[in-house]
Design a protein around this motif. Sequence first.
Motif, mmCIF file in Angstrom:
data_model
loop_
_atom_site.group_PDB
_atom_site.id
_atom_site.type_symbol
_atom_site.label_atom_id
_atom_site.label_comp_id
_atom_site.label_asym_id
_atom_site.label_seq_id
_atom_site.Cartn_x
_atom_site.Cartn_y
_atom_site.Cartn_z
ATOM 1 N N LYS A 172 -34.637 -22.042 41.697
ATOM 2 C CA LYS A 172 -34.468 -21.090 40.587
ATOM 3 C C LYS A 172 -34.664 -21.816 39.252
ATOM 4 N N LEU A 173 -35.831 -22.387 39.058
ATOM 5 C CA LEU A 173 -36.088 -23.167 37.853
ATOM 6 C C LEU A 173 -36.023 -22.315 36.598
ATOM 7 N N TYR A 174 -36.712 -21.170 36.568
ATOM 8 C CA TYR A 174 -36.746 -20.356 35.360
ATOM 9 C C TYR A 174 -35.345 -19.864 34.998
ATOM 10 N N ASP A 175 -34.575 -19.429 35.994
ATOM 11 C CA ASP A 175 -33.202 -19.004 35.722
ATOM 12 C C ASP A 175 -32.388 -20.150 35.128
ATOM 13 N N ALA A 176 -32.562 -21.342 35.688
ATOM 14 C CA ALA A 176 -31.803 -22.498 35.204
ATOM 15 C C ALA A 176 -32.176 -22.840 33.768
ATOM 16 N N VAL A 177 -33.455 -22.748 33.431
ATOM 17 C CA VAL A 177 -33.897 -23.035 32.067
ATOM 18 C C VAL A 177 -33.286 -22.036 31.089
ATOM 19 N N VAL A 178 -33.416 -20.738 31.396
ATOM 20 C CA VAL A 178 -32.887 -19.718 30.492
ATOM 21 C C VAL A 178 -31.383 -19.874 30.318
ATOM 22 N N GLN A 179 -30.669 -20.039 31.427
ATOM 23 C CA GLN A 179 -29.215 -20.175 31.356
ATOM 24 C C GLN A 179 -28.810 -21.425 30.584
ATOM 25 N N SER A 180 -29.499 -22.534 30.805
ATOM 26 C CA SER A 180 -29.128 -23.798 30.160
ATOM 27 C C SER A 180 -29.403 -23.775 28.665
ATOM 28 N N VAL A 181 -30.489 -23.122 28.259
ATOM 29 C CA VAL A 181 -30.746 -22.975 26.829
ATOM 30 C C VAL A 181 -29.635 -22.162 26.182
ATOM 31 N N GLU A 182 -29.247 -21.055 26.805
ATOM 32 C CA GLU A 182 -28.130 -20.255 26.287
ATOM 33 C C GLU A 182 -26.862 -21.100 26.212
ATOM 34 N N ASN A 183 -26.659 -21.900 27.243
ATOM 35 C CA ASN A 183 -25.455 -22.721 27.328
ATOM 36 C C ASN A 183 -25.357 -23.711 26.174
ATOM 37 N N VAL A 184 -26.422 -24.493 25.967
ATOM 38 C CA VAL A 184 -26.337 -25.537 24.953
ATOM 39 C C VAL A 184 -26.292 -24.940 23.549
ATOM 40 N N LYS A 185 -26.970 -23.809 23.344
ATOM 41 C CA LYS A 185 -26.866 -23.138 22.049
ATOM 42 C C LYS A 185 -25.428 -22.708 21.776
ATOM 43 N N ALA A 186 -24.796 -22.100 22.787
ATOM 44 C CA ALA A 186 -23.416 -21.633 22.621
ATOM 45 C C ALA A 186 -22.464 -22.798 22.398
ATOM 46 N N ALA A 187 -22.708 -23.913 23.095
ATOM 47 C CA ALA A 187 -21.840 -25.080 22.949
ATOM 48 C C ALA A 187 -21.937 -25.668 21.543
ATOM 49 N N VAL A 188 -23.167 -25.796 21.050
ATOM 50 C CA VAL A 188 -23.342 -26.319 19.689
ATOM 51 C C VAL A 188 -22.667 -25.398 18.678
ATOM 52 N N LYS A 189 -22.807 -24.084 18.864
ATOM 53 C CA LYS A 189 -22.182 -23.135 17.937
ATOM 54 C C LYS A 189 -20.658 -23.259 17.967
ATOM 55 N N LYS A 190 -20.089 -23.431 19.167
ATOM 56 C CA LYS A 190 -18.636 -23.575 19.269
ATOM 57 C C LYS A 190 -18.143 -24.750 18.432
#
Length: 243
Positions: free
Chosen positions: A110-128
């Motif tokens: 599930k490469l594409y799912d992992a990419v999309v989820q991980s981009v969302e993840n790191v963006k949210a982490a930086v914002k926090k």
Amino acid sequence: MEEMMNNNMQVGFDEDTAPMNFDFDDLDSDQQLLARFVIDDSGSMDQPGESYVDDVRDALEDLTQMIQGSKQEDEMTLGKTLFGDRIKEEPYCLVSDFDTSYSAPGWSTKLYDAVVQSVENVKAAVKKLTDQQFTARGLLVILSDGRDNDSSATKKQATDAIMSLKDTGIDVYFIEFGLAAKGIALSLGVSPDRILTPGNKAMSAEERRKELRAAFRFVSKSAISISQGGVAPSVDNGMFSVD
């Protein structure tokens, strides 16, 4: 239910895409790099006679030891995402708490799912962290040895996710391991000077394992450099020389 959601996360499935296993008071520096390692754990990484499971595990241990031995340990938090026939997202944590375990039980990629989820993840982490007055940057390190064959997300969605990181202070490295993965990162919009291609068909399995660990050493050094406020180092042809 919450545990099941974290262990089997789908794209956009969890409202909190950046779980953190630390308190803000645990951070000894107001400058932080949030580094997430997104690693393919499909079964092709653990073939009889040519398994790379121990090498990935050793590389993750090398990563933590290298960072713990640097002055930048207090300026970094680490997270890990594993993807095969499901996505397993682990929380960000202090370097000393980073889980270096790895196995390859997955049946698909599930490469594409992992990419999309991980981009969302790191963006949210930086914002926090920035919301709490930290100076925060992000780093994604993606490793895959094969092409996507099981995602809900499309290739365009994955490409758009990576392109959305431009000018955000979040860098991406992609480790293409093996012939089946060659060209994937470039097709997803990853900059050519951020693509690592360890190993080739002419090498023995042992030589490929050494190259894989060398790739992890490179991104470990890059993470330390970025945490110091530097530009993400470019990949060059000499980076995989092994002593």
